[in-house]
Design a protein around this motif. Structure first.
Motif, short mmCIF file in Angstrom:
data_model
loop_
_atom_site.label_atom_id
_atom_site.label_comp_id
_atom_site.label_asym_id
_atom_site.label_seq_id
_atom_site.Cartn_x
_atom_site.Cartn_y
_atom_site.Cartn_z
N GLY A 90 81.22 27.36 11.37
CA GLY A 90 81.12 28.32 12.46
C GLY A 90 79.70 28.66 12.85
O GLY A 90 79.47 29.42 13.79
N GLU A 91 78.71 28.10 12.15
CA GLU A 91 77.31 28.29 12.59
C GLU A 91 77.11 27.49 13.88
O GLU A 91 77.76 26.47 14.09
N PHE A 92 76.15 27.94 14.69
CA PHE A 92 75.95 27.17 15.93
C PHE A 92 74.48 27.11 16.34
O PHE A 92 73.68 27.95 15.95
N ALA A 93 74.16 26.06 17.11
CA ALA A 93 72.84 25.95 17.74
C ALA A 93 73.06 25.86 19.24
O ALA A 93 73.93 25.12 19.69
N LYS A 94 72.27 26.64 19.97
CA LYS A 94 72.40 26.64 21.44
C LYS A 94 71.28 25.76 21.99
O LYS A 94 70.10 26.09 21.82
N LEU A 95 71.65 24.64 22.61
CA LEU A 95 70.62 23.67 23.02
C LEU A 95 70.73 23.35 24.52
O LEU A 95 71.84 23.26 25.06
N ARG A 147 71.82 23.91 11.63
CA ARG A 147 70.72 24.82 11.26
C ARG A 147 69.38 24.24 11.75
O ARG A 147 68.56 24.93 12.32
N LEU A 148 69.26 22.93 11.57
CA LEU A 148 68.04 22.24 11.98
C LEU A 148 67.86 22.31 13.51
O LEU A 148 66.76 22.52 14.02
N GLY A 149 68.97 22.14 14.23
CA GLY A 149 68.96 22.21 15.69
C GLY A 149 68.46 23.57 16.16
O GLY A 149 67.67 23.68 17.10
N LYS A 150 68.92 24.62 15.46
CA LYS A 150 68.52 25.99 15.80
C LYS A 150 67.01 26.18 15.66
O LYS A 150 66.37 26.84 16.46
N GLU A 151 66.47 25.56 14.61
CA GLU A 151 65.03 25.75 14.33
C GLU A 151 64.14 24.81 15.15
O GLU A 151 62.94 24.98 15.18
N ASN A 152 64.75 23.79 15.76
CA ASN A 152 63.93 22.78 16.48
C ASN A 152 64.52 22.52 17.87
O ASN A 152 64.72 21.37 18.27
N GLU A 153 64.76 23.60 18.60
CA GLU A 153 65.42 23.47 19.91
C GLU A 153 64.71 22.49 20.84
O GLU A 153 65.34 21.82 21.64
N GLU A 154 63.38 22.42 20.71
CA GLU A 154 62.59 21.59 21.64
C GLU A 154 62.96 20.11 21.51
O GLU A 154 62.79 19.34 22.46
N LEU A 155 63.52 19.70 20.36
CA LEU A 155 63.88 18.28 20.19
C LEU A 155 64.98 17.86 21.17
O LEU A 155 65.12 16.69 21.51
N ALA A 156 65.79 18.85 21.61
CA ALA A 156 66.90 18.51 22.51
C ALA A 156 66.47 18.43 23.97
O ALA A 156 67.22 17.91 24.81
N GLU A 157 65.26 18.90 24.25
CA GLU A 157 64.89 19.08 25.66
C GLU A 157 64.85 17.79 26.48
O GLU A 157 65.04 17.80 27.68
N SER A 158 64.64 16.66 25.80
CA SER A 158 64.57 15.41 26.57
C SER A 158 65.90 14.63 26.54
O SER A 158 65.99 13.53 27.06
N LEU A 159 66.93 15.22 25.92
CA LEU A 159 68.21 14.48 25.81
C LEU A 159 69.01 14.56 27.12
O LEU A 159 69.05 15.59 27.77
#
Ligand SMILES: Cc1cc2nc3c(=O)[nH]c(=O)nc-3n(C[C@H](O)[C@H](O)[C@H](O)COP(=O)(O)OP(=O)(O)OC[C@H]3O[C@@H](n4cnc5c(N)ncnc54)[C@H](O)[C@@H]3O)c2cc1C
Length: 369
Positions: free
Chosen positions: A77-82, A324-336
């Motif tokens: 149930g944890e989530f990352a908003k990307l 958890r990693l996605g949450k801490e590194n949101e910028e990695l998703a910016e080019s997807l």
């Protein structure tokens, strides 16, 4: 009746193909009274796909909602908003499919189920409940259980099952939600259509309905936000998995019949719209069409298959870690980009740098590289 081209199937693959073959004598045969029924689609497409569709109809008219990104939920149930590079829209497929078919520059025959396709020396004989049709070329746009493909001996893609409900759900309406751990193959999803409603579904290998029930009743977050009193009937459908050979002599498969679907999400509209456009551009040179399609999307299919393989390899705790990693590194998703899995491969080295779990890093690298 004799035509240059007979298209079997009046879904988006069939009607967009007809729209791109303007100038040829085309018959389009559709089994049902109308296209788009029953609706088996969440209606999520990228802005790029919408732009393509706008060449044919006023596709904005069928837009229900705009999407800025996705919440990725781990099984706990944890989530990352990307937010990625691509934005999305949610469309009303039923109405849009009808508009495509209405706009088709072809002789459209509805209630014209095709029952057989044969090739003799010169041409194809397409048998339907509305009579026989002869043509020099045939296009199978008749979905995952394509009769054209079966009768003409094409390989068949594997088929996944999908189940979806439309329901009242409280959520951030400009973001879709993806749920890992609630499918034996891919994931569950919620696509907000606006006004407090969402299309919630699951793509699975074996029993999508059972997984969907589990998602709605047991998911730590979804189960609290879906109003179970306002769940519409369940909609089930097949999703092909894996692109197959789609040109053989004077016969072509387009859309679900050929597995023209993103193997990592099940979305089909963008990849089939590109196929229809390229077929129109290169017709009657079918080999050139095949080459150009593979040049444009061959790499995306190959990477998409590798992502699908990774889904199977990841455990619940891997998903927890990655979210958890996605949450801490949101910028990695910016080019997807949602339609271009190659964009994931480009950020992979950076991604692997932040994965501090060596076992997981090896798993990811082994699947994706
Ligand atoms: C639950 C679900 C959710 C989805 N969500 C999305 C999404 O959000 N975004 C996205 O891009 N894609 C989505 N997809 C995939 C997308 O819906 C398909 O890729 C798309 O509909 C394929 O179009 P098509 O024209 O190839 O096939 P279809 O839409 O299946 O059309 C085939 C047509 O052929 C006709 N036909 C079949 N057999 C015959 C015959 N013998 N004679 C005459 N006519 C025949 C059928 O009646 C039908 O009208 C989803 C699919 C499912 C199941």
């Amino acid at each position: 009746m004799h035509y240059d081209i007979v298209i079997v199937g009046g879904g988006p693959a069939g009607s967009l193909t007809a729209l791109n073959l303007e100038g040829e004598r085309v018959a389009l045969l559709e089994e049902h009274q109308s296209a788009g029924f029953p609706a088996q689609c969440a209606g999520l497409i990228s802005q790029d796909c919408l732009k393509l569709l706008k060449k044919y109809v006023d596709a904005e008219k069928f837009t229900l909602n705009r999407i800025d990104g996705a919440y990725f939920f781990s099984p706990s149930g944890e989530f990352a908003k990307l937010r990625g590079r691509s934005r999305g829209v949610v469309v009303e497929r039923k109405l849009m499919d009808c508009e495509f078919i209405k706009t088709c520059p072809a002789d459209v025959f509805v209630k014209a189920k095709v029952t057989g396709v044969k090739k003799d020396e010169e041409e194809f004989l397409v048998r339907s409940v509305r009579g026989d049709f002869r043509a020099s070329y045939v296009v199978g746009a008749d979905g995952p259980s394509s009769i054209v493909a079966r009768e003409l001996g094409f390989d068949r893609p594997k088929v996944l099952s999908a189940a979806q409900v439309e329901c009242k759900m409280s959520m951030d309406e400009s973001f879709v939600e993806i749920y890992f751990g609630y499918s034996d193959f891919m994931f569950g999803y919620a696509v907000p259509t606006g006004d407090g409603f969402a299309r919630v579904g699951v793509v699975s290998k074996s029993n999508a309905i059972r997984w969907l029930q589990k998602l709605l009743k047991e998911h730590p977050s979804v189960s609290k936000r879906v109003d179970s009193m306002k769940v519409d009937e369940i909609n089930c459908g097949a999703i092909p998995f894996g692109l197959v050979e789609f040109v053989r002599g004077y016969a072509v498969l387009i859309g679900d019949s050929a597995g023209m679907v993103k193997p990592y999400t099940g979305g089909g509209l963008y990849y089939l719209a590109i196929a229809a456009e390229l077929l129109g551009k290169h017709f009657p040179n079918l080999e050139k069409f095949r080459e150009e399609y593979m040049r444009k999307l061959g790499k995306e299919y190959a990477i998409g298959m590798r992502i699908a393989k990774l889904y199977k390899e990841l455990s619940d705790s891997d998903y927890d870690y990655l979210v958890r990693l996605g949450k801490e590194n949101e910028e990695l998703a910016e080019s997807l980009h949602m339609d271009k899995p190659s964009t994931l491969i480009r950020v992979l080295p950076l991604m692997l740098k932040v994965v501090k779990n060596p076992r997981l890093a090896v798993k990811i690298a082994r699947c994706l590289l």
